[in-house]
Write an enzyme that holds these catalytic residues in place. Structure first.
Site, PDB file in Angstrom:
ATOM      1  N   ASN A 163      -3.151  -3.468   0.160  1.00 16.06           N
ATOM      2  CA  ASN A 163      -3.599  -3.420  -1.234  1.00 16.06           C
ATOM      3  C   ASN A 163      -3.297  -2.035  -1.791  1.00 16.06           C
ATOM      4  O   ASN A 163      -4.125  -1.137  -1.745  1.00 16.06           O
ATOM      5  CB  ASN A 163      -5.102  -3.713  -1.330  1.00 16.06           C
ATOM      6  CG  ASN A 163      -5.615  -3.569  -2.761  1.00 16.06           C
ATOM      7  OD1 ASN A 163      -4.833  -3.546  -3.697  1.00 16.06           O
ATOM      8  ND2 ASN A 163      -6.924  -3.454  -2.913  1.00 16.06           N
TER       9      ASN A 163
ATOM     10  N   GLY B   5      -0.730   0.125  -4.976  1.00 12.48           N
ATOM     11  CA  GLY B   5       0.271   0.155  -6.025  1.00 12.48           C
ATOM     12  C   GLY B   5       1.043   1.454  -6.060  1.00 12.48           C
ATOM     13  O   GLY B   5       1.927   1.635  -6.908  1.00 12.48           O
ATOM     14  N   PHE B   6       0.693   2.382  -5.158  1.00  9.17           N
ATOM     15  CA  PHE B   6       1.392   3.656  -5.027  1.00  9.17           C
ATOM     16  C   PHE B   6       1.893   3.778  -3.590  1.00  9.17           C
ATOM     17  O   PHE B   6       1.347   3.157  -2.672  1.00  9.17           O
ATOM     18  CB  PHE B   6       0.475   4.829  -5.369  1.00  9.17           C
ATOM     19  CG  PHE B   6       0.118   4.907  -6.828  1.00  9.17           C
ATOM     20  CD1 PHE B   6       0.816   5.746  -7.686  1.00  9.17           C
ATOM     21  CD2 PHE B   6      -0.910   4.141  -7.349  1.00  9.17           C
ATOM     22  CE1 PHE B   6       0.503   5.817  -9.036  1.00  9.17           C
ATOM     23  CE2 PHE B   6      -1.231   4.197  -8.696  1.00  9.17           C
ATOM     24  CZ  PHE B   6      -0.522   5.036  -9.548  1.00  9.17           C
TER      25      PHE B   6
ATOM     26  N   CYS C 123      -4.764   3.892   3.329  1.00  5.78           N
ATOM     27  CA  CYS C 123      -4.344   3.535   1.976  1.00  5.78           C
ATOM     28  C   CYS C 123      -4.326   4.756   1.057  1.00  5.78           C
ATOM     29  O   CYS C 123      -3.444   5.597   1.185  1.00  5.78           O
ATOM     30  CB  CYS C 123      -5.218   2.408   1.439  1.00  5.78           C
ATOM     31  SG  CYS C 123      -4.420   1.473   0.114  1.00  5.78           S
ATOM     32  N   LEU C 124      -5.274   4.902   0.132  1.00  9.19           N
ATOM     33  CA  LEU C 124      -5.332   6.102  -0.697  1.00  9.19           C
ATOM     34  C   LEU C 124      -5.465   7.336   0.185  1.00  9.19           C
ATOM     35  O   LEU C 124      -4.877   8.391  -0.105  1.00  9.19           O
ATOM     36  CB  LEU C 124      -6.512   6.013  -1.673  1.00  9.19           C
ATOM     37  CG  LEU C 124      -6.715   7.208  -2.615  1.00  9.19           C
ATOM     38  CD1 LEU C 124      -5.557   7.348  -3.588  1.00  9.19           C
ATOM     39  CD2 LEU C 124      -8.029   7.073  -3.368  1.00  9.19           C
TER      40      LEU C 124
ATOM     41  N   GLY D 131      -9.089   3.612  -1.870  1.00 10.59           N
ATOM     42  CA  GLY D 131      -9.670   3.704  -3.203  1.00 10.59           C
ATOM     43  C   GLY D 131      -8.653   3.388  -4.283  1.00 10.59           C
ATOM     44  O   GLY D 131      -7.470   3.184  -4.007  1.00 10.59           O
TER      45      GLY D 131
ATOM     46  N   GLN E 210      -2.116   8.385   1.309  1.00  6.00           N
ATOM     47  CA  GLN E 210      -1.385   9.071   0.241  1.00  6.00           C
ATOM     48  C   GLN E 210      -1.899  10.502   0.052  1.00  6.00           C
ATOM     49  O   GLN E 210      -1.112  11.435  -0.160  1.00  6.00           O
ATOM     50  CB  GLN E 210      -1.517   8.270  -1.056  1.00  6.00           C
ATOM     51  CG  GLN E 210      -0.888   6.886  -0.969  1.00  6.00           C
ATOM     52  CD  GLN E 210      -1.484   5.892  -1.953  1.00  6.00           C
ATOM     53  OE1 GLN E 210      -2.262   6.249  -2.830  1.00  6.00           O
ATOM     54  NE2 GLN E 210      -1.114   4.621  -1.799  1.00  6.00           N
TER      55      GLN E 210
ATOM     56  N   HIS F 246      -4.337  -1.793   5.636  1.00  6.11           N
ATOM     57  CA  HIS F 246      -5.779  -1.859   5.906  1.00  6.11           C
ATOM     58  C   HIS F 246      -6.049  -2.465   7.288  1.00  6.11           C
ATOM     59  O   HIS F 246      -6.138  -3.684   7.433  1.00  6.11           O
ATOM     60  CB  HIS F 246      -6.488  -2.680   4.825  1.00  6.11           C
ATOM     61  CG  HIS F 246      -6.748  -1.923   3.573  1.00  6.11           C
ATOM     62  ND1 HIS F 246      -7.949  -1.300   3.297  1.00  6.11           N
ATOM     63  CD2 HIS F 246      -5.942  -1.653   2.529  1.00  6.11           C
ATOM     64  CE1 HIS F 246      -7.878  -0.690   2.125  1.00  6.11           C
ATOM     65  NE2 HIS F 246      -6.669  -0.891   1.634  1.00  6.11           N
TER      66      HIS F 246
ATOM     67  N   SER G 299     -10.726  -0.694  -4.116  1.00 12.19           N
ATOM     68  CA  SER G 299      -9.337  -0.333  -4.416  1.00 12.19           C
ATOM     69  C   SER G 299      -8.773  -1.140  -5.581  1.00 12.19           C
ATOM     70  O   SER G 299      -7.762  -0.753  -6.176  1.00 12.19           O
ATOM     71  CB  SER G 299      -8.455  -0.532  -3.182  1.00 12.19           C
ATOM     72  OG  SER G 299      -8.817   0.363  -2.149  1.00 12.19           O
TER      73      SER G 299
ATOM     74  N   GLU H 275      -8.742  -2.584   8.988  1.00  8.11           N
ATOM     75  CA  GLU H 275     -10.025  -3.286   9.131  1.00  8.11           C
ATOM     76  C   GLU H 275      -9.858  -4.766   8.849  1.00  8.11           C
ATOM     77  O   GLU H 275     -10.637  -5.604   9.320  1.00  8.11           O
ATOM     78  CB  GLU H 275     -11.091  -2.665   8.230  1.00  8.11           C
ATOM     79  CG  GLU H 275     -11.042  -3.040   6.765  1.00  8.11           C
ATOM     80  CD  GLU H 275      -9.907  -2.395   5.996  1.00  8.11           C
ATOM     81  OE1 GLU H 275      -9.680  -2.782   4.838  1.00  8.11           O
ATOM     82  OE2 GLU H 275      -9.225  -1.495   6.542  1.00  8.11           O
TER      83      GLU H 275
ATOM     84  N   GLY I 150      -6.603   3.901  -8.209  1.00  6.27           N
ATOM     85  CA  GLY I 150      -6.027   4.928  -9.078  1.00  6.27           C
ATOM     86  C   GLY I 150      -4.843   5.655  -8.479  1.00  6.27           C
ATOM     87  O   GLY I 150      -4.365   5.340  -7.386  1.00  6.27           O
TER      88      GLY I 150
END
Length: 369
Positions: A298, A300-301, A256-257, A228, A260, A342, A50, A344, A230
């Site tokens: 972790n 940023g979006f 996380c990703l 992940g 989203q 996260h 990530s 985990e 981006g």
């Protein structure tokens, strides 16, 4: 810091310049600057996919003082683009360590800078927001570095997940398990896979752009949408895949990703955060149980909170207690849920690992019905 070190320069997109000493590989690197508030677990952080495309500030004053070890990783290589520290340590105290942090960064080609006032730098980013930066121990001309930095694309709109995904499918866990989970790999951490296999699941990890028809040949009874790097809104291929997966009416879990992407697949937009959440100490409230959890984060979006509140198909399950941002959702008419953080927790506290139990239980209940 030793006398033999070469000088290194850090330049931010807003013109801020910091001088320090070279550490790790000698060269030049660029990426979006971000910071991690964790005090330990630096090797797991550096190998988290990530972080791909980012240059990381570690808040801890000393980083590297317990060396590195082969099993303390989340992927097969260091994924950060560069490292910024106050004191990056060449020496280490852990007897079981297999080498120093500097040797490790050199072997992975990671350009780093130390001797920087990281507290001041983090305060600056908290105020000004995330931005691109450049580190160089090969070029010391600030104006030349600014020109190179101007050519670096912004993270907003950047698709990176396919660059860190596995190139070929692989399997983990007992093949005779009654729980078969297909993992869509957009940058999955290995401890996420471990958290499923230790609970008895048979897991198959698929490359990011694998068509659902190919995934279904595995005959999964649950789907995991991974973390992940981006911008999730740039991943049209993944959003379409998640929409198709939801039509299967089988349990879905995203982290996380993946959280989203689940939101985007339900027409909930995402947005670029001011400076993101990264660290091991973020308080989150579970709105279902009323309990609080200390979480590893972790990202940023984020998921648009106003759109979630207006949605008739999505329910909020977790909230960040620092800024009230969305940390968890579930789809009301589907066995699908996700969290922004996260669970985990490698590194970090294990408050949220119950979510993997919930996922396995949901799969078994869904099979029974």
């Amino acid at each position: 810091m030793t006398e033999k070190q070469l000088p290194a320069v850090l330049v931010l997109a807003d013109g801020t310049v910091a001088h320090g000493k070279a550490f790790g590989a000698i060269g030049t690197t660029t990426g979006e600057i971000c910071f991690n508030t964790g005090m330990t677990g630096y090797q797991e952080v550096f190998t988290d996919p990530s972080y791909f495309g980012q240059i990381l500030i570690m808040n801890s004053v000393h980083v590297g003082n317990y060396g590195v070890k082969d099993e303390d990783v989340e992927s097969d290589s260091v994924k950060i683009n560069g490292l910024i520290g106050r004191n990056l340590e060449e020496g280490y105290s852990r007897k079981l360590a297999q080498g120093s942090l500097e040797e490790y960064l050199k072997a992975n080609g990671i350009v780093s800078i130390e001797g920087v006032d990281t507290r001041a730098l983090v305060s600056h980013i908290r105020s000004k927001g995330a931005m691109n930066c450049i580190i160089s121990s090969a070029i010391t001309d600030v104006e030349e570095l600014k020109k190179k930095l101007a050519e670096v694309p912004d993270m907003d709109g950047l698709e990176l997940a396919s660059q860190v995904s596995t190139s070929t499918p692989y399997e983990r866990g007992p093949a005779d398990s009654d729980v078969r989970i297909a993992v869509m790999d957009y940058g999955v951490k290995q401890h996420i896979v471990d958290c499923m296999t230790v609970r008895g699941a048979f897991v198959k990890v698929f490359p990011a752009k694998t068509p659902l028809a190919e995934v279904k040949k595995f005959n999964p009874n649950g789907f995991f949408i991974s973390n992940g790097p981006g911008d999730p809104a740039s991943m049209g291929y993944a959003i379409d895949t998640v929409k198709e997966i939801l039509k299967e009416d089988k349990p879905v879990f995203g982290i996380c990703l993946g959280h989203q992407l689940l939101a985007l697949a339900n027409d909930i937009p995402t947005f670029k955060m001011h400076h993101g959440h990264r660290g091991l100490n973020h308080p989150v409230k579970n709105l279902v149980t009323g309990r609080s959890e200390i979480t590893t984060q972790n990202h940023g979006f984020g998921v648009d909170p106003e759109a979630v509140k207006k949605s008739t198909s999505i329910e909020i399950t977790h909230l960040n207690l620092n800024d009230q941002s969305i940390e968890g959702i579930r789809v009301k008419d589907k066995p699908a849920f996700s969290v922004q953080y996260h669970p985990e927790s490698t590194p970090g506290p294990h408050d949220s690992r119950y979510l993997f139990d919930d996922f396995i239980d949901l799969i078994r209940k869904n099979k029974a019905s």
